[in-house]
Each structure stands twice: as structure tokens, then as C-alpha cells.
Design an enzyme around this catalytic site. Sequence first.
Site, PDB file in Angstrom:
ATOM      1  N   ASP A 618     -12.480   2.437   4.871  1.00  0.00           N
ATOM      2  CA  ASP A 618     -11.259   2.828   4.173  1.00  0.00           C
ATOM      3  C   ASP A 618     -10.525   3.869   5.023  1.00  0.00           C
ATOM      4  O   ASP A 618     -11.132   4.830   5.529  1.00  0.00           O
ATOM      5  CB  ASP A 618     -11.592   3.414   2.806  1.00  0.00           C
ATOM      6  CG  ASP A 618     -10.338   3.648   1.982  1.00  0.00           C
ATOM      7  OD1 ASP A 618      -9.897   2.677   1.303  1.00  0.00           O
ATOM      8  OD2 ASP A 618      -9.811   4.756   2.012  1.00  0.00           O
ATOM      9  N   GLU A 661      -5.714  -0.392   1.987  1.00  0.00           N
ATOM     10  CA  GLU A 661      -6.274   0.127   3.231  1.00  0.00           C
ATOM     11  C   GLU A 661      -7.782  -0.048   3.281  1.00  0.00           C
ATOM     12  O   GLU A 661      -8.452   0.580   4.116  1.00  0.00           O
ATOM     13  CB  GLU A 661      -5.900   1.615   3.388  1.00  0.00           C
ATOM     14  CG  GLU A 661      -6.578   2.569   2.416  1.00  0.00           C
ATOM     15  CD  GLU A 661      -5.863   2.668   1.086  1.00  0.00           C
ATOM     16  OE1 GLU A 661      -6.109   3.628   0.359  1.00  0.00           O
ATOM     17  OE2 GLU A 661      -5.025   1.771   0.770  1.00  0.00           O
TER      18      GLU A 661
END
Length: 747
Positions: A618, A661
Site C-alpha cells: 500500500d 493504491e
Amino acid sequence: MASPLAWAGTAPELPMAWTWAGLGGLVIGLWLGRRWQRHRQQAQCHQQLHAGISQASAALLLLDGHDRVVAASPPCQALLGQQAATLQEYGLPLVGQPALLPPDVQRYMPQQIDWQSPQQGLRQLVVQWLPLPEGLLRAGERLLLLYEAGSESGSMPLDGNIAAVLQSARIGLCQFDLERRMVLCPSACMQTLLGLPSDLEQINLDDWLQRVHPEDRPLLEQALQAVRTRPSTSLKLEYRMQHVQQHWEWLELQLQSGSQHDNSHLLLALHQVITARKSAEASMRRREQEFRTLVENSSDIISRYDLELRCQFINRSINRYSPMIRDEHIGKTVREKGWPEELATVFESECRQLIDKQEPRDFELEFVFRNRRYIFETRLFPEFDSSGQLTSILSVDREITDSRQANRLLSEENAVMEMIASNQPLEDTLAQICTMIESQIAGGRCSVMLLGEDGQHLRVASGKLLPKAYLDIIDGIAIGPQVGSCGTAAFWKRTIIVEDMENSPLWQPYLDVVRRFNLRACWSIPIFSSSRELMGTFAIYYDKPRTPNPDEMRLVYRSSHITAIALQREQHEQKLFQLATMDELTGLGNRRHFLQQADRELKRSQRYQQPMAVLMMDLDHFKNINDQYGHATGDQVISHFAGLCRQVLRTSDLTGRLGGEEFAALLPNTDSKAALAAAERLRAAVNENPLLVNGQSIHYTVSLGLSLRQDSDQHVDDLLKRADKLLYQAKNLGRNRVCHDPELVLD
């Protein structure tokens, strides 16, 4: 090479441009009809003759060709005193002896012989061979009249019964007396021949000649004088006489002179009305002429072979398919004409089967002549003589190239379209297209080359009939203005026809290559999409100099269009696959596709007991990047990170964007040490490679959670959940770090 269509003897008697069914029916019907009618007439005449003999008052003896008695009248049995089966049993000389069978010029004259009677001793008999038409007797049969020498069996020896037989057959026995210039006839003869009164038994010769057709009168007069001046001679003549009803009757005359000079003025004349026969012959000649005209002008090749398979006749259609002139075919077998071994064997085999079974044969022949493939439907018909014996073979060859090729092309096109519709591998579809063209164009070998990703090179996609070594050489050739046929066609985006590579400037740099593989001609056609974008080239190679004809070019263009359809379908399928499986922004697998592939890898790892690791990733503070630089820059950051994943991770590793993301990676066959090293390399690469946007450096980091496969894992979600927890642990510990399973042991 001579065409395998070269045939056979006197012109056949059927219109071969007609349909097969009509042709067969015409041949069989004509032959059977003529034969049946002739047989029926002969049978009726023969039956009437037998009946007349059995009731005759004269001594008549009917013999076959072996001197066996076929029929004998009661007076004949009384004269000879017994009933016997052969002449020898009667004690008469055999027919072959001079006394009974003199030369042809004397055979119808009375012959006196000595005969030993069982009851009365030596007697003198007169034997006369009666001149009857051939149609009245069977083959070899003779009718003899017997009477004792010195009796009054007059010059007209036939009694009423036999005369009735002759009358029913429209036969009249007359005598020309040239000295008295009279024509003598038995009762009713004149009526039989010319419809004159039945009681008229004589007529003036001049009146007779007056009734003869003006064109035939000199012929009859000459015949009468010729026979008179040469005693013991005979003559046969056909002439026309006027009937009472004013029409012309055709008469067949058998004229016989006397055997002695003192009665040479007496000529025996057997007349038969042959008007029906002459009319039939004229009609047959007309039909034969019509048949001959049809045969000679038929588009089919019509020929005749004898039973040794030598050509007796062939029509002029052969000139379109053979380099030999028509007359050169006569007398030759198919092998002597230069037929290929395979075709000659097929033709000879079919002919032998026809000879054995005496039934028509139907088969196809395919050959190449002048660089073109021809297909013929060949039909063989047995031909018989009047006795039913097979005498020859009639061959009818109809070119069916266009229809057969069209059907074949349609079938093969359907097969290609089915392959396209069913998403068969592109390689198989292109191979089928090449096969389709190769079956249509004789001697051609096809290839398909596709435009490379760089748009500057061509890659071989198909070409199984071309040498593999040659395909390896041209695979990846550059596109250019003078790069063989395909490279040039792709450069100029138009068809390039090279008829002879040896004389083409496009192939001069590559002559050593093409000579090695015996290639001489190449036609190349660019393949375009529906939006006219270049997709590749379709080429046909030949081992001889070759120029395409219009039909071949239409076929090639048609095939290039089908190839374009296959390529566009493949591109469309790839696009759909990408949309269904790939993340549009990064080009990585989307969540669904990643999970499917990860599940398969998990099962493989479990089956082979191999280690496997999962990374959850992430981007740190990604919301701040969006807020500070905008979402467009945020998208560039995500793409930048995807590029780093491709650089750092192996090609065998699976990487996917799960959303926003958040990313995941699966590392197959990777132990704990290798997995941790890969995770650290990726983290470091992100930390050390900021993204440059519009001259501004954007630094970002990534947090990773690492988990190894455990024996208790049943689904890939089990690994992802552990890795996700470790990811959030990394976030809580300050980000930009890797957290792994507590039990992970590092050496």
C-alpha cells in the site's frame, strides 16, 4: 505434360453437350430401339418363311451355316424319300463342294447333280440356291429348291405359300427378258412392289423403265446390259420407281444372268421394297450428322478407346487441355500420351472394371496443365456391336473445375469462419487459410506475416509448406522500399507481384537465400484492418517463374480479407481479455484476475509441496499526494509504482492492483529468505526512485506485509488476510517498511 483427357475411333453418335442423364438415355434408347426393331422385323419374316416352307408345294430345304436342316417342305421329304438332320444324311453333296456351292457369280444358278436314291438308285437332281434378302434369313442360312432334271419347275419356281411370304416382306421375284423387252412376274408381284393390279404378270420393259426415277434410270439400264454381256454374273442395285399412288418406292434389286449364252437374255431379278429402310437410313444420317455436329462442338472432351485402351477418336475440345494436336492422340494409350502415373493408373483401372462388368463408370480426374489445376468428371460408357459384344469404350470428360473449386473454397471458407467464431488459436486459423489457398492454386505455398509491435518489422505467423529454415531467416525482417516482396508490400501498402526473383531488384540482395530453397516467384498482398491500418502481409511462393491470372488475384484478395477478419477478431479478443483481466491504468492484473491466478498457484504449490509467498502493498500517504498534486499526478504515481514492480519482481511472479493504491504480489516457489529480499528490494526501489512530474520530484514510499504459505491454508484469501494484517502492522510502525510472519525464520 500431355493432358490426361485424350480419347477415341469414328465419331460417336450422341450429343455430348447434353446432361448426363439425357446423354445416357439417348445412347441406350437409340441403340436398344434400333436393335429391337430390327430383331422384331427379322423374327416376323423368319416365322413367315418357316410357315411358308411347311406348306409349300415345291421341294424346299432350309439349311443353317453348318449344313444342318432347319426346315424341309413335305415335297422335299417325298423327293428325297426320308427325313434327315443334315445334307450328309440325305446323301447330298456338302454345301462346300463345287457341285452345290459354285463361286458367287454362279451360286443362284440351277446346278445338276447325281444323287443315289435309297429306293430308286441313281437319279439326277437340280439344286438351286434361291436368292432371298439377308433380312429374311438368319446368319449363314440358305434356302435350296430341289427338283428332278427334266421336270417343269419353271423359271418362277416359288409357289403361292412362299410367294405370300415374299409378298408380306414386300419382295418380288421377276424375270427380265431383254430379247422380248418384257418383265415377267408371278401373280401379285406387281401389286406387292408398285401397287399395280394383282393379275398383272408381265409389263413392257420400256414401261417399266418409264416408271424408274429419271436419276436412277441410266443406272438400271447399265446394270441390265452389264449382266447380259457377262453370263453367269450377278449384280446388286438400289433404285427408285413410281408407285401407283404417285410416291417413289425404293427397290433393292439382286440381278442374276443365265449360265449359258443361249439364255443370257433372261435375267432373274429379286426385288425388295426398301423405302422404309432408306427413309430410316436418311433419318439416321441426319441424326448422325446432328450428333457429329454436337460432338465436335461440345465443350466436353468426347473420345473413344478400343479394348486395348488405344485412342480411336477424340473431338477438338482436347485442344484446350493438351499440347498435343488432335491427330497425335489417335492410336496412343494414355501412358503414351504422357499422362502422370497416378492418373494413368486410375483411368486404366476404371476401364478394366468397365470391361469386366460391362457397366458405365463415373469418376473424377485432377491434374495441372499450364500452371492451372483442372478437375474433370469422367464417364465411361460401354459400346456393343449388333451381337452384343463389347467393342469399345466411349469416354466423356466434363470440366467441373470452377464448380468443384467453388464448392471446395466455400467449404474451406466456412471452416475458417467457424474457427474464427469459435475462438480457435490464431495459429491454427492462419494455417487453415493457407491450406485453403494452396488447394485452389496449383504449386503455390503460402505464408502470413504479422506486423511487429514496433511497426517496423514483420514476424512469421504461418507457412507450413515453406522450408522452416527459410521461415527462420525471414522472421523479423525490416519493412522497407526494396525488401523482397513482403517487406516492400508492407512499406508501400500495395500488392507486390514478383514474377521472377532472379530478375527483380527487390530480391537481388537475397538471391543466395531463395536459390538455396528453390524459390523463383513471390506475390505479396498487404493485410489491412477495417480502418485501413496495416496488420501484415499474405504471400504466395512458387518454385518457377509465375504470373497470376485475374481469377487467382481475386482469390488472393478474398483470402487476405478473411485473414484480416481473423486478425481483427484476435485483436478484439485480446482487448476483451485485457478489459476483463487487466487494470487499465497500470496494465497489471485486476483484482478478479489476480485472485484466479493466485488460487491456481496455491493449488500447484500445495500439490508439489513448494514454498510460496504473498505480498500486500500500500502506497504511504497517497491521499496527501492526490490532495497536493491532483488525481492526475496520483494516477502517474500509481503507474510509476506498477513499473517498479515489473522491474524488481520476476516475470514468473504475479502482481495485481486490488484497488486504489493497494497492490498484491504472489511469489511462487519462493522461500522466506528470497521473499523477504524481494520485498526489501521493492521497498528500496520505491524509496530511491521519486517520480518526476513537470520538473518536480515527487517522493513516496510503500509499506509491505509478507506472509508464507502454510499447510493449513485452504484458500488464497487465508494468505492475503495474514499479509494484510502485517501490512497494517507496517503502517502502524511508521510506514516504509516490511513486516512478515512472526514465525518466519531468517538465516
